[in-house]
Design an enzyme around this catalytic site. Sequence first.
Site, PDB file in Angstrom:
ATOM      1  N   SER A 136       0.729  -1.205  -0.008  1.00 44.69           N
ATOM      2  CA  SER A 136      -0.024  -0.077  -0.240  1.00 44.69           C
ATOM      3  C   SER A 136       0.866   1.264   0.028  1.00 44.69           C
ATOM      4  O   SER A 136       0.284   2.101  -0.313  1.00 44.69           O
ATOM      5  CB  SER A 136      -0.869   0.216   1.249  1.00 44.69           C
ATOM      6  OG  SER A 136      -0.192   0.054   2.456  1.00 44.69           O
ATOM      7  N   LYS A 161       0.286   4.608   6.761  1.00 39.86           N
ATOM      8  CA  LYS A 161      -0.228   5.542   5.643  1.00 39.86           C
ATOM      9  C   LYS A 161       0.533   7.152   5.653  1.00 39.86           C
ATOM     10  O   LYS A 161       0.977   7.291   6.577  1.00 39.86           O
ATOM     11  CB  LYS A 161      -1.590   5.694   5.626  1.00 39.86           C
ATOM     12  CG  LYS A 161      -2.461   4.309   5.789  1.00 39.86           C
ATOM     13  CD  LYS A 161      -2.329   3.691   4.539  1.00 39.86           C
ATOM     14  CE  LYS A 161      -2.937   2.063   4.856  1.00 39.86           C
ATOM     15  NZ  LYS A 161      -2.756   1.134   3.547  1.00 39.86           N
TER      16      LYS A 161
END
Length: 292
Positions: A72, A144
């Site tokens: 990701s 993230k």
Amino acid sequence: MTSDGQGAGGPRRPVEDEVDVVAEDTKSTAKDGKGKKGSFWRELPVLVVVALVLALIIKSFVIQAFYIPSESMENTLLVNDRVLVNKLVYHTREIERGDVVVFSGVDSWASEVQVPEPSNPVAGFFRWVGTAFGVVPGEKDYIKRVIGVPGDTVKCCDSKGRVTVNGVPLEEKAYLYPDDQPSQKFFEIKVEKGRLWVMGDHRSVSYDSRSHQGDPGGGAIPADKVVGRAFVIVWPFSRATTVPIPDTFNQTALKTAALVGGASPLLLGFAGAFPLVRLRRRVLARAGGRAY
């Protein structure tokens, strides 16, 4: 002259006596060596326990290593990378746009990578040790990039397909996965107080805030769930480097928009106060009073 059994310094010791002394010295040295080895093995468990306690203290309060299990955050972070996360930095400054943060998704986000449960307490212990040293992934730890902070309006997309923050477009080519679009989903979110809008750099595979828009906060995560800021890649050595904030988050227009947005309630307050003060003066003047 001296006799055959004597030297210049006097009578010599018999050879048998010298052999006995050497033998005794050798036995004494051997016993000392065994004693030192035995002492080391007795102290080893204590050293291991002390090392684990120190590692736990450092992990809990200062710096922790994390293992990257998913795609990701490619190509900023690759699968099997190990990063160090600073747990103290947000005690000295606020979380900023562009920071790469690790946060806990316990009781909120489902895991991106399925990690099997330990089969027994021993396996559980080694799993804990592996997590502490960044050898295995945490069960509900996510990593993230922060795109929006409290008060920001994050939107996708503008006429050129870019994500905007407070109307300012983000040029993301420096960290976005090659050929990825800034987002395949259209969204607009006003980030609530105490929350953060986060997205992965590999947008097409990242399970981030965009996938949780039906959750409390509209997909923005609670800021108090942030563990710390990832600031350096330490493994593999060939990829060792820092993880800086990209220049797009340092553009003047973005900072100015944030200042205006933060100051707007105060400006509106002043704007509304002036008519009220003038009205009060008129009422008092008609009533014959004086305004101070």
